[in-house]
Design a protein around this motif. Structure first.
Motif, short mmCIF file in Angstrom:
data_model
loop_
_atom_site.label_atom_id
_atom_site.label_comp_id
_atom_site.label_asym_id
_atom_site.label_seq_id
_atom_site.Cartn_x
_atom_site.Cartn_y
_atom_site.Cartn_z
N THR A 1 0.81 -1.22 0.00
CA THR A 1 0.00 0.00 0.00
C THR A 1 0.85 1.27 0.00
N GLU B 1 -3.97 3.22 -7.78
CA GLU B 1 -5.22 3.02 -7.03
C GLU B 1 -5.65 1.56 -7.12
N ARG B 2 -5.98 0.98 -5.96
CA ARG B 2 -6.44 -0.41 -5.92
C ARG B 2 -7.95 -0.47 -6.17
N ARG B 3 -8.35 -1.27 -7.15
CA ARG B 3 -9.76 -1.47 -7.43
C ARG B 3 -10.06 -2.96 -7.31
N LEU B 4 -10.79 -3.32 -6.27
CA LEU B 4 -11.04 -4.72 -5.96
C LEU B 4 -12.54 -4.92 -5.76
N TYR B 5 -13.10 -5.84 -6.49
CA TYR B 5 -14.54 -6.11 -6.43
C TYR B 5 -14.74 -7.55 -5.98
N THR B 6 -15.50 -7.74 -4.91
CA THR B 6 -15.69 -9.08 -4.36
C THR B 6 -17.16 -9.32 -4.05
N SER C 1 -4.23 -3.96 -0.19
CA SER C 1 -5.18 -3.18 0.59
C SER C 1 -4.66 -3.01 2.01
#
Length: 345
Positions: free
Chosen positions: A206, A215-220, A232
């Protein structure tokens, strides 16, 4: 008799440079001289090209021969790995299984390989005892647990055959987990023994991402699906949960050591199970091993069968060649850097 025929050609069949018109001084015309030089250069170039073609022809012939030789070798060589250890003697012997290197499902020291070798060793009619020759830093608790369980099962199935673990350079963590299932454990006075603990780790990126403007883009789908994601920020509740997993695995390890060593342990558990590692001499004083010795001395003096037959799972020559050439270098790099791993060490 003249060597020249009526057409002005040499009787020996050797062509002569054609005579061109001469200048008033009796010399060859300049333009004809240049033409002849061009012809000579062309002939030399053709000869050079022919030599180059011959060299390449020889090279490709050798390459083809080498390919056919390699193909013949592969056809005559087993592709799959196999087991060693067919006794060549009618007398009793000590059946040895080597556990070398990290213990993991994708390594030579995997549970499948070790268990197959152990079964082969226990079932050998002339094997007086089974010896585990250990030189490993440990590894997967699952793989180590599989081997530990199988040793206990085989001991019950073959009560007349004892199991001796002999640590050479290193018998730590998951390797000691396996050794604890043996009837007795031996090591060299300078061997490193113990490390009864569990570790799980990874990396956090991070801070680096902030510096780079990433930028971290995480979809769960699932509240904890991104559990301990290295890209993260850490969450205290996830760290607490992970520590519980480590503690549970550690307790399983401790229980197996208690069961295997029993009242031979001669130190407080807080020290023994802290993850420290000791020399063989110190380990004997702590009750982690039973004595000092080598594979040869244990076979001779403890088992009473000096001849050792190796039942260790063997890599095929092809697999060994591939591994030695480093074809698989970096195959686990992503897992090592990105994923958190649970290991006994």
């Amino acid at each position: 008799m003249s060597d020249w025929d009526d057409n002005g050609k040499s009787g020996w069949g050797v062509p002569e440079r054609p005579a061109g018109p001469e200048s008033s001084t009796g010399r060859e015309a300049p333009e004809n001289s240049r033409d002849w030089k061009l012809i000579e250069k062309l002939v030399m170039s053709l000869q050079s090209e022919q030599r180059r073609s011959r060299r390449w022809g020889i090279f490709f012939k050798l390459l083809t021969f080498g390919y056919l030789f390699l193909l013949l070798f592969l056809l005559r060589t087993p592709v799959t790995d196999g087991l060693g250890g067919v006794s060549t003697t009618s007398g009793s012997h000590t059946a040895m299984v080597t556990i070398n290197g990290p213990i993991a499902s994708d390594k030579v020291a995997s549970a499948d390989n070790i268990v197959s070798a152990l079964r082969n060793a226990f079932e050998a009619e002339n094997a007086k005892a089974v010896m585990l020759r250990i030189n490993s830093p440990g590894g997967s608790p699952v793989q180590s647990g599989y081997v530990n369980d199988e040793i206990e099962r085989l001991r019950q199935k073959h009560p007349d055959k004892k199991v001796y673990a002999v640590v050479t350079d290193l018998g730590a963590s998951g390797a000691y987990y396996i050794a604890a299932a043996a009837d007795e454990i031996y090591a060299n006075k300078a061997s490193l023994v113990g490390s009864i603990g569990v570790v799980g780790g990874g990396f956090g990126f991070t801070g680096l991402m902030d510096k780079l403007g990433v930028e971290r883009r995480l979809y769960t789908s699932g509240e904890n699906k991104a559990f301990l994601d290295p890209f993260s920020p850490e969450k205290p509740e996830e760290v607490d949960f992970w520590n519980q997993v480590l503690e549970t695995t550690h307790e399983q390890f401790i229980e197996e050591v208690r069961e295997g060593r029993g009242d031979r342990l001669r130190a407080d558990e807080e020290t023994l199970f802290s993850g420290l590692i000791w020399t063989g001499e110190q380990a004997r004083a702590l009750g982690l091993i039973d004595g000092l010795g080598s594979p040869g001395s244990v076979a001779r003096d403890v088992v009473g069968a000096e001849e050792i037959v190796d039942y260790t799972h063997k890599r095929s020559p092809i697999r060994k060649l591939v591994d030695d050439l480093g074809i698989a270098i970096g195959s686990g790099l992503f897992d090592a850097v990105i994923e958190s791993r649970l290991e006994m060490r």
